[in-house]
Design a protein around this motif. Structure first.
Motif: not given
Length: 188
Positions: A118-127, A150-164
């Motif tokens: 969802l947050l990848s520029p590969e899927y979305h031109d202007d995130v 190989g490891r459990f990853q959650g929301l804390g491991n995702i870089e969300i654009p500032a302000g969102f």
């Protein structure tokens, strides 16, 4: 079902609701192919309902970003496993942006891997523009962790654009963790 599905594909219907007469006022959708429906889907939907305090609905898109369109036989086969158990909505909206425009105010449940896409520029031109649109539509995302790389990853491991950051709600691992996938189930 065939007539309604033909009308959906032709753009004459915005969606088809299955299992109830009206769309829930406060819904959280779990979008998927449900091939097959499994404990991971069910557990994620239940956990998302709890953290969002919304009614869960399964969403099956006839059109998919990464897969071929579903035919009537396949749609009916997948819906049959939900009958009497879950409310489902059929759409022709392959992306979350299209789903949000179609169903403003709805929230989405998803796993870590889907949130990354969802947050990848590969899927979305202007995130950032897409996230601004989600905010306008009062759309939020409940995100569960997944075994990834190989490891459990959650929301804390995702870089969300500032302000969102407020658009994303973590589903705690204690509430939901199911290391299973439809692909693995089909290969068994």
């Amino acid at each position: 079902m065939k007539d309604a599905l033909d009308r959906l594909i032709a753009g004459e219907l915005p969606f088809i609701l299955v299992g109830r007469d009206d769309f829930p006022e406060k819904a959280i959708l779990l979008s998927g192919s449900f091939n097959p429906l499994h404990a991971g889907h069910e557990g994620l939907l239940l956990a998302a309902e709890k953290v969002a305090e919304r009614e869960g609905v399964l969403e099956l898109s006839v059109l998919n970003v990464d897969k071929p369109p579903l035919n009537i036989v396949e749609v009916e086969r997948r819906l049959l496993q939900l009958k009497g158990r879950y409310t489902a909505v059929l759409t022709c909206a392959p992306t979350f942006a299209e789903k949000a425009d179609l169903l403003p105010g709805v929230w989405f449940a998803m796993g870590y891997d889907t949130a990354i896409r969802l947050l990848s520029p590969e899927y979305h031109d202007d995130v950032p523009a897409m996230l601004s649109r989600f905010r306008e539509l009062d759309v939020r995302f409940a995100v569960a962790g997944r075994l990834h790389g190989g490891r459990f990853q959650g929301l804390g491991n995702i870089e969300i654009p500032a302000g969102f950051e407020d658009l994303f709600i973590p589903i705690p691992e204690e509430l939901f963790r199911e290391d299973i996938s439809s692909t693995a189930l089909r290969s068994q």
